[in-house]
Design an enzyme around this catalytic site. Structure first.
Site, PDB file in Angstrom:
ATOM      1  N   THR A 143       1.022  -1.163   0.071  1.00 18.49           N
ATOM      2  CA  THR A 143      -0.030   0.004  -0.017  1.00 18.49           C
ATOM      3  C   THR A 143       0.921   1.249  -0.174  1.00 18.49           C
ATOM      4  O   THR A 143       1.888   1.157   0.258  1.00 18.49           O
ATOM      5  CB  THR A 143      -0.879   0.094   1.277  1.00 18.49           C
ATOM      6  N   LYS A 200     -15.828  16.403  10.490  1.00 20.45           N
ATOM      7  CA  LYS A 200     -16.750  16.136  11.732  1.00 20.45           C
ATOM      8  C   LYS A 200     -17.143  17.568  12.197  1.00 20.45           C
ATOM      9  O   LYS A 200     -16.123  18.146  12.981  1.00 20.45           O
ATOM     10  CB  LYS A 200     -16.032  15.231  12.788  1.00 20.45           C
TER      11      LYS A 200
HETATM   12  P1  ADP Z   1      -3.255   3.403  -1.868  1.00 24.21           P
HETATM   13  O1  ADP Z   1      -3.577   4.886  -2.687  1.00 24.21           O
HETATM   14  O2  ADP Z   1      -3.330   4.122  -0.534  1.00 24.21           O
HETATM   15  O3  ADP Z   1      -1.852   2.838  -2.169  1.00 24.21           O
HETATM   16  P2  ADP Z   1      -5.209   1.642  -2.908  1.00 24.21           P
HETATM   17  O4  ADP Z   1      -4.979   2.179  -4.154  1.00 24.21           O
HETATM   18  O5  ADP Z   1      -5.093   0.496  -2.327  1.00 24.21           O
HETATM   19  O6  ADP Z   1      -4.152   2.401  -1.795  1.00 24.21           O
HETATM   20  O7  ADP Z   1      -6.464   2.887  -2.156  1.00 24.21           O
HETATM   21  C1  ADP Z   1      -7.520   2.208  -1.922  1.00 24.21           C
HETATM   22  C2  ADP Z   1      -8.694   3.265  -1.404  1.00 24.21           C
HETATM   23  O8  ADP Z   1      -8.739   4.307  -2.471  1.00 24.21           O
HETATM   24  C3  ADP Z   1      -9.676   2.861  -0.881  1.00 24.21           C
HETATM   25  O9  ADP Z   1      -9.955   2.499   0.288  1.00 24.21           O
HETATM   26  C4  ADP Z   1     -10.692   4.247  -1.456  1.00 24.21           C
HETATM   27  O10 ADP Z   1     -10.589   5.355  -0.024  1.00 24.21           O
HETATM   28  C5  ADP Z   1     -10.003   4.821  -2.451  1.00 24.21           C
HETATM   29  N1  ADP Z   1     -10.849   4.618  -3.489  1.00 24.21           N
HETATM   30  C6  ADP Z   1     -10.663   3.602  -4.273  1.00 24.21           C
HETATM   31  N2  ADP Z   1     -11.685   3.676  -5.463  1.00 24.21           N
HETATM   32  C7  ADP Z   1     -12.542   4.735  -5.138  1.00 24.21           C
HETATM   33  C8  ADP Z   1     -13.688   5.292  -5.662  1.00 24.21           C
HETATM   34  N3  ADP Z   1     -14.043   4.841  -6.848  1.00 24.21           N
HETATM   35  N4  ADP Z   1     -14.275   6.056  -4.992  1.00 24.21           N
HETATM   36  C9  ADP Z   1     -13.782   6.686  -3.868  1.00 24.21           C
HETATM   37  N5  ADP Z   1     -12.690   6.261  -3.253  1.00 24.21           N
HETATM   38  C10 ADP Z   1     -12.043   5.464  -3.888  1.00 24.21           C
END
Ligand code: ADP
Length: 530
Positions: free
Chosen positions: A177, A428
């Site tokens: 991640t 919030k």
């Molecule tokens: P990172 O960018 O932290 O490496 P990821 O690519 O795994 O991690 O990101 C996942 C996160 O991205 C989700 O938990 C969510 O918050 C956000 N996310 C992914 N797709 C969407 C979407 N279509 N709409 C809103 N948020 C999204």
């Protein structure tokens, strides 16, 4: 009694065998950093992956070894996905846009043994080589003329080798991640989870793949397992058009030339493409399906693509979910809906694909209703959802398999997911929640606004109130009052930001998301008047 059917382990190499056998001459096109273009096909990818397997064996790589890539999208990177797994190794795709500190941490934590990289990232290698403690071999995909690289390295081999035989639950891939808070965490996928995820990606409601699909995947191979596209695409014989360079003109030229029908990427990709379209007046050619995920796709973006006749598959997922959790596809009453109602539907994040289950809970873990109103912590479970982070000593999910996504969401009666926010980003105000995502999406619809980011600022009476940071489009003089007037009838009155500030730039994470922690630091001393 046992069932009387054949027991063949689900192995990732089955995907490439199938692609080569049944769709062998479907092309894989690559546009390289030096402007050259090359063509191969699924049979060629398999042949090279077998040679790579032999070349890795010759280096002493064996089952379970981690094999890193630091590269953009191209055919040699695709070969490596199958070659690394083919030798029984664990493919570790690294995001070159991470900070040095993170790059050092993850390659050492993963104990990578070999690293494949693009010449463009040679400076990273030179800088960090001494700090990477486990990497024994570096191989360049596109070396400067006159020097040997990947092609020369596999050339002496004949491809006459068997894929390593793996158990379904053997690991095949490792993705970290991006670690917006704390150190990045590794997610370790298995042959079984990867195969099931790939098969599930084939339902029309997911990527809409068939043997006629020509896809330009803009999502990088290093981001969240590239949404599983290199695996699912093999099962259908999708023609992939790759670009190692993410410039709108180059992407657009490729779309036209190769008659691209499908694409997939994060929302910012489309902002660049729209700007290019506005400057040049070009259309999107044969494009008919755009999968957008990673962040919420703004309404204005969805509307524009839909008006151009493109179906938008708004998808939600995360590295921990392989990554597909939900994808939007037309509902049964789609044809009876007005255009605006259709856009409303696509603005939400779609429905779970077969294989995963979602629910929302409150802070005391009570299950919340799927009523389209109540929002709470989003949990997910299924055979391609994380159980435990790499090298962690406790599970990441509860005893029933539920993994807390860190997202706040509402579920609708028909199963549609609507993401409100990441739990740490929600604003919030007086005990109620304001969705920063929603504020940003509305704001970017305002003419003259290029990008928007909302954060909570301390407020003596309400606890937190929204501040909206805005990047203006080039030449725009849009004012605070104009933005407020635009937003006025699109959000609840009490959601209106208390402050709108213009900035030159909004900080982003390595995966192109707004880096809220950084933005909060930037505005740490900001005072709102009571
Ligand atoms: P990172 O960018 O932290 O490496 P990821 O690519 O795994 O991690 O990101 C996942 C996160 O991205 C989700 O938990 C969510 O918050 C956000 N996310 C992914 N797709 C969407 C979407 N279509 N709409 C809103 N948020 C999204």
């Amino acid at each position: 009694m046992t069932g009387e059917m054949q027991r063949q382990p689900m192995q990732v190499s089955n995907l490439i065998d199938h692609a080569a056998r049944e769709h062998g001459n479907r092309e894989i096109v690559s546009y390289w950093a030096n402007g050259q273009e090359t063509r191969t096909h699924w049979a060629g990818i398999r042949a090279d992956a077998l040679k790579m397997t032999q070349a890795l064996q010759a280096l002493g790589v064996s089952k379970g070894d981690r094999i890193a890539t630091l590269a953009m999208n191209h055919s040699r990177h695709l070969v490596s996905w199958y070659g690394a797994v083919g030798v029984g190794g664990i493919l570790h795709t690294i995001n070159p846009r991470l900070f040095d500190e993170q790059l050092v941490y993850i390659a050492n934590h993963a104990e990578d043994k070999v690293m494949f990289y693009d010449a463009a990232f040679q400076p990273i290698i030179d800088r960090l080589k001494d700090q990477w403690t486990s990497i024994e071999h570096y191989i360049c995909y596109d070396p400067p003329e006159g020097t040997d690289g990947f092609e020369e390295w596999i050339a002496p081999h004949d491809g006459n080798v068997e894929w390593a035989q793996c158990d379904e639950q053997d690991p095949c891939m490792l993705c970290y991640t991006s670690g917006t808070t704390g150190n990045p965490k590794g997610v370790i996928y298995e042959h079984r989870s990867t195969t099931l995820h790939a098969i599930s990606g084939l339902q029309p409601a997911a990527f809409d793949f068939d043997a006629q699909t020509v896809m330009l995947p803009i999502v990088p191979m290093f981001h969240a397992a590239s949404w599983g596209l290199p695996w699912a695409g093999a099962a259908c014989g999708v023609k992939f058009v790759y670009s190692a360079v993410n410039e709108p003109k180059i992407l657009h030229d490729l779309m036209m030339k190769e008659k691209v029908t499908h694409s997939a990427g994060v929302p910012t990709v489309w902002l660049g493409m729209f700007q290019y379209q506005d400057q040049t007046g070009v259309d999107l050619g044969a494009l008919r399906m755009a999968t957008i995920g990673g962040s919420a796709a703004p309404r204005s973006m969805i509307e524009r693509l839909m008006k151009a006749g493109v179906r938008v598959g708004h998808a939600w997922g995360m590295t921990e979910t392989s990554p597909i959790g939900t994808v939007g596809s037309p509902s049964s009453d789609w044809d009876d809906l007005s255009f605006d109602a259709q856009v409303d539907q696509v603005c939400k994040q779609g429905r779970p694909i077969f294989g995963v289950e979602l629910c929302t809970v409150d802070d005391d873990d009570n299950l919340l209703p799927r009523d389209g109103e109540t929002s709470g912590r989003l949990l997910i479970r299924g055979p391609w959802i994380i159980k435990r982070y790499f090298k962690a000593d406790a599970d990441a999910c509860d005893e029933n398999g539920w993994f807390d996504t860190g997202d706040v969401a509402t579920l609708h009666p028909d199963g549609t997911l609507q993401i409100t926010d990441r739990s740490k980003d929600v604003i919030k105000s007086g005990g109620e929640w304001i969705s920063s995502v929603e504020l940003e999406n509305v704001a970017v619809g305002c003419p003259g606004v290029a990008e928007a980011a909302a954060i909570g600022i301390y407020h003596p009476k309400w606890d937190e109130r929204p501040l909206l940071a805005i990047v203006r489009s080039p030449d725009s003089t849009v004012s605070v009052d104009e933005i407020k007037a635009y937003m006025n009838d699109k959000i609840a009155k009490w959601w209106m930001p208390d402050a709108i500030e213009f900035v030159d730039e909004i900080p982003h994470t390595a995966t192109g998301k707004i880096l809220k922690t950084q933005l909060r630091k930037q505005f740490a001393d900001y005072k709102l008047t009571a």
